[in-house]
Design an enzyme around this catalytic site. Structure first.
Site, mmCIF file in Angstrom:
data_model
loop_
_atom_site.group_PDB
_atom_site.id
_atom_site.type_symbol
_atom_site.label_atom_id
_atom_site.label_comp_id
_atom_site.label_asym_id
_atom_site.label_seq_id
_atom_site.Cartn_x
_atom_site.Cartn_y
_atom_site.Cartn_z
ATOM 1 N N GLU A 187 0.837 -1.214 0.000
ATOM 2 C CA GLU A 187 0.000 0.000 0.000
ATOM 3 C C GLU A 187 0.870 1.261 0.000
ATOM 4 O O GLU A 187 0.772 2.117 0.875
ATOM 5 C CB GLU A 187 -0.960 -0.011 1.192
ATOM 6 C CG GLU A 187 -1.977 -1.149 1.101
ATOM 7 C CD GLU A 187 -3.086 -1.087 2.149
ATOM 8 O OE1 GLU A 187 -2.880 -0.463 3.205
ATOM 9 O OE2 GLU A 187 -4.166 -1.649 1.904
ATOM 10 N N GLU A 380 -5.169 -8.370 -1.256
ATOM 11 C CA GLU A 380 -5.874 -8.206 0.021
ATOM 12 C C GLU A 380 -7.335 -7.908 -0.265
ATOM 13 O O GLU A 380 -7.636 -7.024 -1.080
ATOM 14 C CB GLU A 380 -5.321 -7.024 0.842
ATOM 15 C CG GLU A 380 -4.026 -7.303 1.549
ATOM 16 C CD GLU A 380 -3.610 -6.157 2.467
ATOM 17 O OE1 GLU A 380 -4.486 -5.500 3.063
ATOM 18 O OE2 GLU A 380 -2.396 -5.919 2.568
HETATM 19 C C1 BGP Z 1 -4.393 -3.013 4.880
HETATM 20 C C2 BGP Z 1 -3.053 -3.487 5.363
HETATM 21 C C3 BGP Z 1 -3.056 -4.785 6.109
HETATM 22 C C4 BGP Z 1 -4.323 -5.104 6.833
HETATM 23 C C5 BGP Z 1 -5.609 -4.594 6.224
HETATM 24 C C6 BGP Z 1 -6.790 -4.587 7.147
HETATM 25 O O1 BGP Z 1 -4.404 -1.637 4.840
HETATM 26 O O2 BGP Z 1 -2.150 -3.651 4.292
HETATM 27 O O3 BGP Z 1 -1.887 -4.875 6.849
HETATM 28 O O4 BGP Z 1 -4.244 -5.133 8.170
HETATM 29 O O5 BGP Z 1 -5.486 -3.306 5.677
HETATM 30 O O6 BGP Z 1 -6.697 -3.498 8.012
HETATM 31 P P1 BGP Z 1 -6.973 -3.598 9.555
HETATM 32 O O7 BGP Z 1 -6.058 -4.659 10.054
HETATM 33 O O8 BGP Z 1 -6.681 -2.274 10.101
HETATM 34 O O9 BGP Z 1 -8.395 -3.980 9.680
#
Ligand code: BGP
Length: 481
Positions: A187, A380
């Site tokens: 990201e 993701e």
């Molecule tokens: C993205 C990241 C991840 C992940 C995901 C979910 O932004 O790359 O590392 O964690 O989001 O976010 P969160 O864990 O804050 O719910």
């Protein structure tokens, strides 16, 4: 029609949210070890959740326990990785996306030689994956820069860090030369949303934060291009991807002012992938810098490196969509994925304020493929939810199945319309510590981990209903959703 035969189904995790073992085998402190669990801060208030300053960093360094810092303990994947990989194999995973903690290989970031214990750990992980025919997909930088580089140079705001990253990347390519798929920065665009987590920038150390953020991005583009070049040289046939947060933004209404506002937001969302994929800065972004008095230090040599070493594929995370308006005063705002935007009245949102928009995934795939004409990889996608562990260790998570079914159906439609998609890794196949809130109770997995927000629990893994659902999806190559 349908997904390619070698479609890479799997899941995605990151070292700092998964491994724990923060002080084991010479690992150094990373920026993620500073993230404090804050039960009294609203989970929708991302700015507050991820805020740090020199004082809170020093406080964290002085605290040698993991009590308030859940990423230090993760889900103890450092010790559980074999069992976890076996569970992923049971689901039929073709790939696992994971990151290499920079501070395991270079505890301070700027050593001359790497920490052998760190290298050995990832060799064992890769061996375990290969034994199950699971293709590793490795992220080099996922919110876990060695803290020393942040303190010493204000992180990626300094060009000094480029060499340290390239040295780390080179060791990775040489040590793990049986890995075909690599991502440079997770990201990457998030530097402007949470500069410390993404780039080690301590806001109160910056004279001009906005300038430092864009400089850090430029430095990451250079480092990413240098790493891409090395990867291609060291591992013939390897493929390197960029990774962006796909924050799809719609106009709040058909009003031309709203359409214009969403256009501008989307252009800025795309620019990191533009640079890494097309090898040059978009002219509109250069003009944005000029208008906002952002003067970046960039040399002709750097621009040549960026130009000559573009990525092989475009990967992205997709969680939600937002609205934009020319005049935001009438818009109800919602948080999500560390950004705040207008709330879409046609969509439901989760307890954490993230809207659920499967069609937005299809829109994103079509937009990205049309823009770059390079293979895409969804690395993701998922929904944070609270799960209930029943007395017999069952977890009935129909809501998670519904979420994935809806998103994968839209993904299929995009593929049928001609989008070249390499694979799909859910975030995250196993519950782990939340990136934004450091909670355990914001769960994403097909596998439940018996730990709570304070770190209490057995750490045992239990299969949720969604586990068998996803297993069948993979077994049928997405034909049966
Ligand atoms: C993205 C990241 C991840 C992940 C995901 C979910 O932004 O790359 O590392 O964690 O989001 O976010 P969160 O864990 O804050 O719910």
């Amino acid at each position: 029609m349908g997904f390619r035969k070698d479609f890479l189904w799997g899941g995605a995790i990151a070292a700092n949210q998964y491994e724990g073992a923060w002080n084991v085998d010479n690992r150094g402190l990373s920026v993620s070890d500073i993230a404090r669990y804050q039960p009294n801060v609203d989970v929708k208030d991302y700015k507050k959740q991820v805020a740090v300053n020199t004082e809170t960093i020093q406080q964290a360094i002085g605290d040698e326990t993991d009590t308030h810092y859940p990423k230090r303990r993760g889900i103890d994947g450092y010790h559980y990785y074999k069992e976890d990989i076996e569970l992923f194999a049971k689901m039929g995973f073709k790939t696992l996306r994971f990151s290499i903690a920079w501070s395991r290989l270079f505890p301070q970031g700027d050593e001359v030689t790497p920490n052998q214990a760190g290298i050995e750990h990832y060799k064992k992980v890769i061996k375990a994956l290969k034994a199950h025919n699971i293709e590793p997909l490795v992220t080099l930088s996922h919110y876990e820069m060695p803290l020393n580089l942040s303190l010493k140079y204000n992180g990626w705001a300094s060009k000094q860090v480029i060499d340290d990253f390239v040295k780390f990347s080179k060791v990775c390519f040489e040590s793990f030369n049986d890995v075909k798929y690599w991502l440079t920065f997770n990201e990457i665009d998030s530097v402007t949303r949470h500069p410390f987590t993404s780039a080690g920038i301590i806001p109160d150390k910056s004279k001009n934060l906005e300038q430092d953020e864009y400089q850090a991005l430029h430095n990451q583009f250079v480092a990413s291009a240098m790493a891409t070049k090395l990867c291609h040289e060291i591992i013939p046939g390897s493929q390197v991807g960029c990774m962006l947060t796909k924050l799809t933004t719609y106009p709040a209404t058909a009003k031309p002012e709203d359409v214009l506002a969403s256009l501008n937001i989307n252009l800025m969302n795309y620019y990191c992938a533009d640079v890494q994929s097309k090898g040059k800065y978009p002219k509109l972004v250069l003009q944005f810098f000029k208008k906002n008095n952002i003067e970046l230090a960039m040399t002709d040599d750097e621009l040549t490196i960026i130009h000559d070493n573009t990525v092989d594929f475009i990967s992205f995370s997709y969680y939600m969509s937002l609205l934009a308006a020319g005049d935001e005063s009438g818009l109800e705002m919602t948080s999500g994925n560390t950004i705040v935007g207008g709330k879409n009245p046609y969509l439901q949102s989760t307890e954490w304020g993230w809207t659920v928009d499967p069609t937005g995934l299809r829109i994103s795939l079509v937009e990205l493929y049309d823009r770059y004409e390079k293979p895409l990889f969804i690395v993701e996608n998922g929904m944070g939810s609270r799960d209930i562990l029943e007395p017999n260790h069952q977890i009935h998570d129909q809501y998670r199945i519904d979420y994935f079914r809806a998103h994968l159906s839209e993904m299929k439609k995009a593929v049928d319309s001609g989008v070249d998609l390499l694979g799909y890794t859910s975030w995250a196949p196993i519950d782990l510590v939340s990136a934004s809130t450091s909670q355990m109770s914001k769960r994403y997995g097909f596998i439940y981990v018996d730990l709570d927000d304070e770190g209490n629990g057995s750490g045992k893994r239990y299969i949720k209903d969604s586990f068998n659902w996803y297993k069948n999806v993979i077994a049928t190559n997405g034909a049966d959703l």
